[in-house]
Design an enzyme around this catalytic site. Structure first.
Site, PDB file in Angstrom:
ATOM      1  N   PRO A 169      74.365 -60.172 -44.861  1.00 34.94           N
ATOM      2  CA  PRO A 169      73.122 -60.147 -45.639  1.00 34.94           C
ATOM      3  C   PRO A 169      73.392 -60.078 -47.142  1.00 34.94           C
ATOM      4  O   PRO A 169      72.663 -60.673 -47.931  1.00 34.94           O
ATOM      5  CB  PRO A 169      72.413 -58.878 -45.147  1.00 34.94           C
ATOM      6  CG  PRO A 169      72.930 -58.669 -43.764  1.00 34.94           C
ATOM      7  CD  PRO A 169      74.343 -59.182 -43.753  1.00 34.94           C
ATOM      8  N   GLU A 187      78.331 -73.261 -46.049  1.00 34.59           N
ATOM      9  CA  GLU A 187      79.745 -73.673 -46.067  1.00 34.59           C
ATOM     10  C   GLU A 187      80.210 -74.036 -47.492  1.00 34.59           C
ATOM     11  O   GLU A 187      80.923 -75.012 -47.709  1.00 34.59           O
ATOM     12  CB  GLU A 187      80.006 -74.800 -45.063  1.00 34.59           C
ATOM     13  CG  GLU A 187      79.663 -74.341 -43.639  1.00 34.59           C
ATOM     14  CD  GLU A 187      80.527 -74.917 -42.566  1.00 34.59           C
ATOM     15  OE1 GLU A 187      81.663 -75.307 -42.863  1.00 34.59           O
ATOM     16  OE2 GLU A 187      80.075 -74.960 -41.414  1.00 34.59           O
TER      17      GLU A 187
HETATM   18  N1  CAA Z   1      93.345 -72.377 -46.249  1.00 40.77           N
HETATM   19  C1  CAA Z   1      94.272 -71.393 -46.157  1.00 40.77           C
HETATM   20  N2  CAA Z   1      94.409 -70.397 -47.053  1.00 40.77           N
HETATM   21  C2  CAA Z   1      93.548 -70.392 -48.093  1.00 40.77           C
HETATM   22  C3  CAA Z   1      92.566 -71.371 -48.274  1.00 40.77           C
HETATM   23  C4  CAA Z   1      92.482 -72.407 -47.307  1.00 40.77           C
HETATM   24  N3  CAA Z   1      91.580 -73.389 -47.408  1.00 40.77           N
HETATM   25  N4  CAA Z   1      91.869 -71.117 -49.389  1.00 40.77           N
HETATM   26  C5  CAA Z   1      92.411 -69.991 -49.926  1.00 40.77           C
HETATM   27  N5  CAA Z   1      93.419 -69.569 -49.131  1.00 40.77           N
HETATM   28  C6  CAA Z   1      94.279 -68.408 -49.375  1.00 40.77           C
HETATM   29  C7  CAA Z   1      94.905 -68.515 -50.749  1.00 40.77           C
HETATM   30  O1  CAA Z   1      96.112 -69.250 -50.688  1.00 40.77           O
HETATM   31  C8  CAA Z   1      95.126 -67.072 -51.125  1.00 40.77           C
HETATM   32  O2  CAA Z   1      96.279 -66.575 -50.481  1.00 40.77           O
HETATM   33  P1  CAA Z   1      97.629 -66.256 -51.339  1.00 40.77           P
HETATM   34  O3  CAA Z   1      97.201 -65.307 -52.413  1.00 40.77           O
HETATM   35  O4  CAA Z   1      98.556 -65.668 -50.347  1.00 40.77           O
HETATM   36  O5  CAA Z   1      98.071 -67.574 -51.842  1.00 40.77           O
HETATM   37  C9  CAA Z   1      93.943 -66.348 -50.482  1.00 40.77           C
HETATM   38  O6  CAA Z   1      93.474 -67.214 -49.431  1.00 40.77           O
HETATM   39  C10 CAA Z   1      92.826 -66.086 -51.462  1.00 40.77           C
HETATM   40  O7  CAA Z   1      92.419 -67.340 -51.955  1.00 40.77           O
HETATM   41  P2  CAA Z   1      91.594 -67.522 -53.291  1.00 40.77           P
HETATM   42  O8  CAA Z   1      92.225 -66.662 -54.366  1.00 40.77           O
HETATM   43  O9  CAA Z   1      91.459 -68.972 -53.530  1.00 40.77           O
HETATM   44  O10 CAA Z   1      90.202 -66.870 -52.917  1.00 40.77           O
HETATM   45  P3  CAA Z   1      88.947 -66.788 -53.811  1.00 40.77           P
HETATM   46  O11 CAA Z   1      88.412 -65.423 -53.670  1.00 40.77           O
HETATM   47  O12 CAA Z   1      89.219 -67.301 -55.191  1.00 40.77           O
HETATM   48  O13 CAA Z   1      87.939 -67.808 -53.106  1.00 40.77           O
HETATM   49  C11 CAA Z   1      85.923 -69.034 -52.999  1.00 40.77           C
HETATM   50  C12 CAA Z   1      86.752 -68.045 -53.747  1.00 40.77           C
HETATM   51  C13 CAA Z   1      86.622 -70.362 -52.909  1.00 40.77           C
HETATM   52  C14 CAA Z   1      84.648 -69.207 -53.793  1.00 40.77           C
HETATM   53  C15 CAA Z   1      85.612 -68.531 -51.566  1.00 40.77           C
HETATM   54  O14 CAA Z   1      85.130 -67.208 -51.626  1.00 40.77           O
HETATM   55  C16 CAA Z   1      84.619 -69.419 -50.879  1.00 40.77           C
HETATM   56  O15 CAA Z   1      84.953 -70.492 -50.361  1.00 40.77           O
HETATM   57  N6  CAA Z   1      83.322 -68.998 -50.811  1.00 40.77           N
HETATM   58  C17 CAA Z   1      82.323 -69.676 -50.040  1.00 40.77           C
HETATM   59  C18 CAA Z   1      82.293 -69.109 -48.666  1.00 40.77           C
HETATM   60  C19 CAA Z   1      81.501 -69.964 -47.712  1.00 40.77           C
HETATM   61  O16 CAA Z   1      81.640 -71.178 -47.673  1.00 40.77           O
HETATM   62  N7  CAA Z   1      80.693 -69.310 -46.874  1.00 40.77           N
HETATM   63  C20 CAA Z   1      79.896 -69.951 -45.869  1.00 40.77           C
HETATM   64  C21 CAA Z   1      80.334 -69.502 -44.480  1.00 40.77           C
HETATM   65  S1  CAA Z   1      79.357 -70.289 -43.233  1.00 40.77           S
HETATM   66  C22 CAA Z   1      78.798 -68.974 -42.216  1.00 40.77           C
HETATM   67  O17 CAA Z   1      79.349 -67.925 -42.145  1.00 40.77           O
HETATM   68  C23 CAA Z   1      77.510 -69.227 -41.472  1.00 40.77           C
HETATM   69  C24 CAA Z   1      77.644 -69.968 -40.182  1.00 40.77           C
HETATM   70  O18 CAA Z   1      76.701 -70.184 -39.486  1.00 40.77           O
HETATM   71  C25 CAA Z   1      78.867 -70.467 -39.710  1.00 40.77           C
END
Ligand code: CAA
Length: 405
Positions: free
Chosen positions: A129, A368
């Protein structure tokens, strides 16, 4: 050499899904949408077509097709209705492909096999939420007690929340790291609906994807056996981001299908409706909207095809998949708005499907990864603020890919 042709297998898949959707779902989708009703009978039909395990290897009960096939199916499903593609996104993209890549052999046998066969339905739980874009901001916790983890928290905006049997859940297993929002304190768990303390519900007041089930689930001290930890402790954030790489791919391909649906409906209407003595397709401003739909469709398709091609080769594709998702969902919003416009007042009535397309397209610009999150990610790659480092588990490359065609 780059090959822009789909294989005969892909073409057959597209035709099969198109015919099934047109025959079984299109005639009743308006009614389901109007009634806000998810039809559970669709799931066994999708399972019979092999869609619920489309790109899962045959040794795990899947159809053994490649990742392009996942895109083809997603595009065709969303051509009919977004709710169908959403099933692929959560069941195959976010959940099953995560187990395929990060799961133990035991987890694959217990969860991946029944999911690929469609006897169990799966979804994903990251969003809460108070935390969507800021994925590190979630509050759910997983406290280790002996040979179990005790999970507490609430997940929101979960597709198939009231339908799925299995849930891939992200929660904090390290409470010190939670205070710092250090993502290496998050872990991923395979949770079953039947575990004690699990409950779910459906959201009643959404205004799009009305034939889909969207809801929430609560975990009230749910005891999850330690063998249901997916990956290692502390790998939950990576698994969530990995899962989104696959989910976003299906969203991109699906939005491409929605653009095509808008285009086809607009072309048909432009040849049927007359104003000022001519078919409205003769008017330049209507032509302009239809031409834009075609350009958005073709560009979106190329973007998801490239992303699927990278997946087939086993290459990291976070940047390319994010771009495909961002471009195609924004383009689908434009296409749906213009499709309503081409239909004039009729577009404003549910006698025509374009109003449903208009309501359905908006969700994907938000879920997403919002349009804004994806914009920032693309800029960050270019500015050197973000790079994709290899992770311990990657999506397995498609074994008999291009060479077998
Ligand atoms: N694959 C594997 N590892 C990954 C990765 C990927 N695609 N992306 C990041 N990582 C790893 C990184 O390598 C890092 O690890 P290390 O430090 O060991 O290298 C770690 O994860 C942290 O990565 P970031 O520093 O890039 O993380 P961040 O906090 O900067 O990410 C963000 C920020 C990209 C905005 C992320 O928070 C994001 O994508 N937010 C959106 C979330 C989203 O899409 N939510 C919707 C979900 S859908 C749902 O839940 C509903 C449903 O019905 C399904």
């Amino acid at each position: 050499m780059i090959d822009f042709d789909l294989s005969d297998e892909h073409k057959l898949l597209e035709q099969t899904v198109r015919e099934w959707g047109g025959r079984e779902v299109t005639p009743k989708i308006g009614e389901l949408d109007r009634a806000h009703k998810f039809d559970p009978k669709i799931l066994p039909q999708m399972a019979d077509l092999g869609l619920l395990g489309i790109c899962v290897p045959t040794e795990y009960g899947g159809a053994g097709m490649d990742y392009i096939a996942l895109g083809c199916a997603s595009e065709e499903l969303e051509y009919v209705d977004t709710s169908l593609r959403v099933i692929m996104s959560v069941h195959v993209g976010l959940n099953s492909l995560s187990i395929l890549s990060w799961g133990t052999e035991d987890q694959k046998q217990r969860y991946l096999v029944p999911q690929a066969q469609g006897t169990q339905i799966a979804t994903f739980g990251l969003t809460e939420p108070s935390a969507g874009s800021d994925a590190r901001g979630i509050q759910s916790v997983a406290i280790k007690k002996g040979d179990r983890y005790v999970l507490s928290g609430e997940k929101m905006w979960i597709s198939l929340a009231d339908v799925a049997d299995n849930f891939l859940v992200i929660a904090w297993s390290d409470l010190e790291k939670k205070k710092q929002k250090d993502p290496s304190g998050l872990s991923a768990f395979l949770v079953e609906r039947k575990f004690k303390g699990f409950s779910s519900g459906t959201l009643k007041h959404k205004w799009g994807i009305l034939a889909g089930n969207t809801g929430f689930f609560k975990m009230d001290e749910v005891e999850v056996p330690a063998e249901n930890l997916l990956g290692r402790e502390g790998e939950g954030f990576k698994i969530a981001m990995f899962a989104l790489d696959q989910g976003r791919f299906t969203v991109a391909a699906g939005a491409t299908g929605l653009i095509r649906a808008c285009r086809d409906a607009s072309v048909a209407y432009a040849k049927e409706r007359k104003t000022f003595g001519v078919e409205i397709g003769q008017h330049q401003l209507v032509k302009e909207m239809i031409a834009q739909m075609e350009s958005d469709y073709q560009a979106s398709r190329l973007l998801w095809l490239r992303s699927g091609w990278l997946k087939n080769l086993g290459r990291r594709n976070t940047k390319e998949t994010g771009l495909a998702k961002w471009f195609s969902t924004v383009a689908s919003e434009r296409a749906a708005g213009d499709a309503v416009q081409v239909h004039g007042a009729n577009g404003y009535s549910d006698e025509y499907p374009v109003g449903r397309f208009y309501r359905n397209c908006k969700g994907a610009v938000i879920y997403e990864g919002t349009r804004e999150i994806h914009k920032i990610m693309q800029a960050d790659y270019l500015l050197g603020y973000r790079t994709d480092r290899p992770t311990r588990c990657e999506l397995p490359p498609y074994k008999v890919s291009v060479a077998a065609r």
